[in-house]
Design an enzyme around this catalytic site. Structure first.
Site, PDB file in Angstrom:
ATOM      1  N   ASP A 213       0.837  -1.207   0.000  1.00 19.67           N
ATOM      2  CA  ASP A 213       0.000   0.000   0.000  1.00 19.67           C
ATOM      3  C   ASP A 213       0.870   1.255   0.000  1.00 19.67           C
ATOM      4  O   ASP A 213       0.549   2.250  -0.652  1.00 19.67           O
ATOM      5  CB  ASP A 213      -0.921  -0.015   1.232  1.00 19.67           C
ATOM      6  CG  ASP A 213      -1.639  -1.343   1.358  1.00 19.67           C
ATOM      7  OD1 ASP A 213      -2.439  -1.661   0.473  1.00 19.67           O
ATOM      8  OD2 ASP A 213      -1.357  -2.098   2.319  1.00 19.67           O
ATOM      9  N   HIS A 241      -4.643  -3.582   6.506  1.00 17.25           N
ATOM     10  CA  HIS A 241      -4.454  -3.808   5.063  1.00 17.25           C
ATOM     11  C   HIS A 241      -5.816  -4.235   4.506  1.00 17.25           C
ATOM     12  O   HIS A 241      -6.106  -5.419   4.313  1.00 17.25           O
ATOM     13  CB  HIS A 241      -3.401  -4.893   4.834  1.00 17.25           C
ATOM     14  CG  HIS A 241      -3.271  -5.268   3.381  1.00 17.25           C
ATOM     15  ND1 HIS A 241      -2.874  -4.380   2.419  1.00 17.25           N
ATOM     16  CD2 HIS A 241      -3.516  -6.433   2.731  1.00 17.25           C
ATOM     17  CE1 HIS A 241      -2.876  -4.986   1.241  1.00 17.25           C
ATOM     18  NE2 HIS A 241      -3.275  -6.226   1.408  1.00 17.25           N
TER      19      HIS A 241
HETATM   20  P1  NAD Z   1      -2.022 -18.529  -4.134  1.00 17.54           P
HETATM   21  O1  NAD Z   1      -3.366 -19.180  -3.989  1.00 17.54           O
HETATM   22  O2  NAD Z   1      -1.451 -18.391  -5.476  1.00 17.54           O
HETATM   23  O3  NAD Z   1      -0.959 -19.279  -3.242  1.00 17.54           O
HETATM   24  C1  NAD Z   1      -1.197 -19.567  -1.914  1.00 17.54           C
HETATM   25  C2  NAD Z   1      -0.477 -20.853  -1.608  1.00 17.54           C
HETATM   26  O4  NAD Z   1      -0.570 -21.070  -0.211  1.00 17.54           O
HETATM   27  C3  NAD Z   1      -1.087 -22.074  -2.302  1.00 17.54           C
HETATM   28  O5  NAD Z   1      -0.088 -22.757  -3.030  1.00 17.54           O
HETATM   29  C4  NAD Z   1      -1.630 -22.908  -1.153  1.00 17.54           C
HETATM   30  O6  NAD Z   1      -1.511 -24.308  -1.405  1.00 17.54           O
HETATM   31  C5  NAD Z   1      -0.724 -22.456  -0.038  1.00 17.54           C
HETATM   32  N1  NAD Z   1      -1.256 -22.679   1.305  1.00 17.54           N
HETATM   33  C6  NAD Z   1      -2.528 -22.596   1.727  1.00 17.54           C
HETATM   34  N2  NAD Z   1      -2.592 -22.921   3.041  1.00 17.54           N
HETATM   35  C7  NAD Z   1      -1.325 -23.179   3.435  1.00 17.54           C
HETATM   36  C8  NAD Z   1      -0.754 -23.594   4.660  1.00 17.54           C
HETATM   37  N3  NAD Z   1      -1.510 -23.816   5.748  1.00 17.54           N
HETATM   38  N4  NAD Z   1       0.574 -23.795   4.714  1.00 17.54           N
HETATM   39  C9  NAD Z   1       1.341 -23.595   3.625  1.00 17.54           C
HETATM   40  N5  NAD Z   1       0.850 -23.238   2.425  1.00 17.54           N
HETATM   41  C10 NAD Z   1      -0.466 -23.021   2.335  1.00 17.54           C
HETATM   42  O7  NAD Z   1      -2.136 -17.098  -3.389  1.00 17.54           O
HETATM   43  P2  NAD Z   1      -1.120 -15.872  -3.476  1.00 17.54           P
HETATM   44  O8  NAD Z   1      -1.539 -15.003  -4.597  1.00 17.54           O
HETATM   45  O9  NAD Z   1       0.262 -16.359  -3.413  1.00 17.54           O
HETATM   46  O10 NAD Z   1      -1.535 -15.095  -2.132  1.00 17.54           O
HETATM   47  C11 NAD Z   1      -1.261 -15.631  -0.875  1.00 17.54           C
HETATM   48  C12 NAD Z   1      -1.892 -14.759   0.219  1.00 17.54           C
HETATM   49  O11 NAD Z   1      -1.300 -13.459   0.233  1.00 17.54           O
HETATM   50  C13 NAD Z   1      -3.392 -14.531   0.033  1.00 17.54           C
HETATM   51  O12 NAD Z   1      -4.034 -14.610   1.291  1.00 17.54           O
HETATM   52  C14 NAD Z   1      -3.463 -13.105  -0.484  1.00 17.54           C
HETATM   53  O13 NAD Z   1      -4.709 -12.500  -0.218  1.00 17.54           O
HETATM   54  C15 NAD Z   1      -2.333 -12.476   0.295  1.00 17.54           C
HETATM   55  N6  NAD Z   1      -1.808 -11.208  -0.207  1.00 17.54           N
HETATM   56  C16 NAD Z   1      -1.466 -10.242   0.711  1.00 17.54           C
HETATM   57  C17 NAD Z   1      -0.935  -9.042   0.273  1.00 17.54           C
HETATM   58  C18 NAD Z   1      -0.570  -7.963   1.279  1.00 17.54           C
HETATM   59  O14 NAD Z   1      -0.243  -6.856   0.830  1.00 17.54           O
HETATM   60  N7  NAD Z   1      -0.580  -8.196   2.580  1.00 17.54           N
HETATM   61  C19 NAD Z   1      -0.721  -8.818  -1.085  1.00 17.54           C
HETATM   62  C20 NAD Z   1      -1.056  -9.802  -2.001  1.00 17.54           C
HETATM   63  C21 NAD Z   1      -1.612 -11.013  -1.543  1.00 17.54           C
HETATM   64  C1  LMR Z   2      -3.588  -6.678  -2.432  1.00 13.66           C
HETATM   65  O1  LMR Z   2      -3.634  -5.652  -1.764  1.00 13.66           O
HETATM   66  O2  LMR Z   2      -3.367  -6.648  -3.666  1.00 13.66           O
HETATM   67  C2  LMR Z   2      -3.736  -8.013  -1.760  1.00 13.66           C
HETATM   68  O3  LMR Z   2      -4.055  -7.859  -0.417  1.00 13.66           O
HETATM   69  C3  LMR Z   2      -4.683  -8.920  -2.462  1.00 13.66           C
HETATM   70  C4  LMR Z   2      -6.109  -8.493  -2.268  1.00 13.66           C
HETATM   71  O4  LMR Z   2      -6.926  -9.321  -1.848  1.00 13.66           O
HETATM   72  O5  LMR Z   2      -6.439  -7.336  -2.547  1.00 13.66           O
END
Ligand code: NAD
Ligand code: LMR
Length: 409
Positions: A213, A241
């Site tokens: 962000d 967030h």
């Molecule tokens: P994705 O679905 O591509 O990958 C997530 C992976 O986590 C999958 O491979 C899944 O099998 C694995 N997983 C699920 N539960 C698990 C566990 N208990 N232990 C280990 N692995 C596990 O998703 P992504 O795009 O990589 O996003 C991951 C997370 O990050 C999501 O919750 C998303 O919303 C979050 N995210 C946060 C931010 C932020 O700014 N804070 C930004 C982008 C995404």
């Molecule tokens: C983001 O900010 O891009 C991530 O937290 C993914 C989402 O769910 O928006």
């Protein structure tokens, strides 16, 4: 470069971690003392061979969700030294759920095929205790992402439990100098759950990501002002967030001048910039059909690099346990501005808060209270008491230093 970092690294490893002074782990101690060349193994992996002159002890770094989208962008950057340093050897601990293990094997193959010189070993597992053993840095990415139409807090029911289990496992097996960075959504509350279930560690060691962000805001401000991105500083992201976050440029500077004065367009700040940053995640999901991944990985690298090596006088926003300042309930993981001297952070306190900012910050505070109330069952009772102690210690540290900042170590 053999320097404070090398000394700190050595001290941390010997004093705290997996290279405890045991003959089976430090064979050279028996025969050669520390003179001449030596070979060093940690958990069966050769992590060093040489005279030790420029030796940085190997760090064990865990990434959960290692077969997911974010990890696919993130892992090569970590392995290439962009996060912890181009001279920092690492062992990667990659964690996944059982059904994603075969996909994870593909990721491991690719990492091997990159032949990254810094990577001393790779552990790929679905076993939390094996995956977190001896880790000093844990990047908790693995969790379900939201799909179109959902808010991030809608993920609490599916994701919260993951972070309770991971907290317990980290508590049992991670290295004493552990640092945790939670990315999986809803990141702030997940970080609180994880810290609450890992009582061996100071809660201040658990951070949640709002750097994405911050980066989004910084980009928009630079575009608007027609300046370079690094010329924008002191952007603050307050709160959760989520769509209630408050990207605030009241204190921001562009080339040292007040960003607000340079931009001179309050309507744009309130009606374009703030809602755009708040909704950017949803906008990416709508366009891409999947949540942000490359930009999330970049933000992880940015934050952890700044945290680890220090960010000079630049401000970084990060979700950390509130110490009660700025009217935020103690123990909520609320994003605030910090300075990173290297290996820890200092809160930036006593910033003047205008009425508009206060009302924005309050919305996010309320949302985090609601999220906390929804996961009370995952928070051990003793956690409140521990938070109080952590706060007392950190206030003592800051008053001893005679500074207006609180320090986390
Ligand atoms: P994705 O679905 O591509 O990958 C997530 C992976 O986590 C999958 O491979 C899944 O099998 C694995 N997983 C699920 N539960 C698990 C566990 N208990 N232990 C280990 N692995 C596990 O998703 P992504 O795009 O990589 O996003 C991951 C997370 O990050 C999501 O919750 C998303 O919303 C979050 N995210 C946060 C931010 C932020 O700014 N804070 C930004 C982008 C995404
Ligand atoms: C983001 O900010 O891009 C991530 O937290 C993914 C989402 O769910 O928006």
């Amino acid at each position: 470069m053999a320097s404070l970092r090398h000394c700190r690294g050595l001290w941390n490893q010997f004093a705290n971690n997996n290279l405890a002074l045991k003959p089976d782990r430090l064979p050279f101690l028996n025969n050669h003392r520390v003179k001449g060349n030596f070979t060093l193994f940690s958990r069966g992996v050769q992590i060093y061979k040489g005279s030790g002159k420029d030796w940085l002890p190997t760090l064990h770094v865990a990434v959960t969700g290692a077969a997911g989208q974010i990890a696919y962008s993130l892992l090569p950057r970590i392995a290439n030294g962009e996060m912890l340093g181009e001279d920092q050897p690492i062992v990667l601990h990659l964690l996944e759920v059982p059904q994603a293990l075969s996909k994870l094997q593909g990721v491991v193959m690719e990492l091997e095929d990159c032949a990254f010189p810094l990577v001393q070993g790779i552990v790929a597992t679905d076993d939390l205790r094996k995956g977190f053993a001896d880790v000093s840095v844990a990047l908790l990415v693995g969790a379900k992402p939201r799909s179109q139409g959902m808010e991030r807090k809608d993920l609490l029911s599916s994701n919260a439990n993951i972070f309770a289990e991971q907290g317990k496992a980290l508590n049992e097996v991670a290295a004493k100098d552990l640092r945790v960075f939670v990315v999986g959504n809803p990141a702030n509350t997940n970080a609180m759950i994880c810290a609450a279930n890992a009582p061996r560690f100071n809660p201040e060691r658990f951070m949640s990501m709002t750097r994405l962000d911050q980066n989004r805001t910084q980009y928009m401000v630079a575009q608007k002002a027609g300046c370079k991105i690094p010329e924008v500083d002191r952007v603050v992201v307050w709160g959760n967030h989520s769509a209630t976050q408050y990207p605030d440029i009241t204190h921001a500077r562009i080339k040292g001048e007040s960003a607000r004065k340079v931009i001179n367009d309050e309507k744009w700040i309130r009606e374009v910039m703030i809602p755009k940053v708040q909704q950017r995640g949803a906008e990416v999901i709508k366009a891409r059909g999947a949540s942000s991944a490359a930009s999330a990985a970049a933000a992880i690298v940015d934050h952890m690099r700044d945290y680890w090596h220090g960010a000079g006088d630049r401000w970084c926003s990060v979700g950390i346990p509130s110490d009660g300042t700025y009217g935020i309930d103690e123990g909520l993981w609320y994003s605030v501005p910090v300075m990173c001297p290297g290996g820890h952070y200092r809160r930036i306190l006593n910033l003047p808060i205008e009425e508009f900012s206060a009302s924005m910050m309050e919305k996010s505070r309320k949302e985090l209270v609601e999220e906390r109330d929804a996961v009370r069952h995952l928070i051990p009772k003793e956690f409140g008491e521990k938070m109080y102690t952590a706060k007392k210690n950190s206030s003592a540290a800051s008053s001893a230093a005679g500074k207006k900042t609180a320090t986390s170590k």
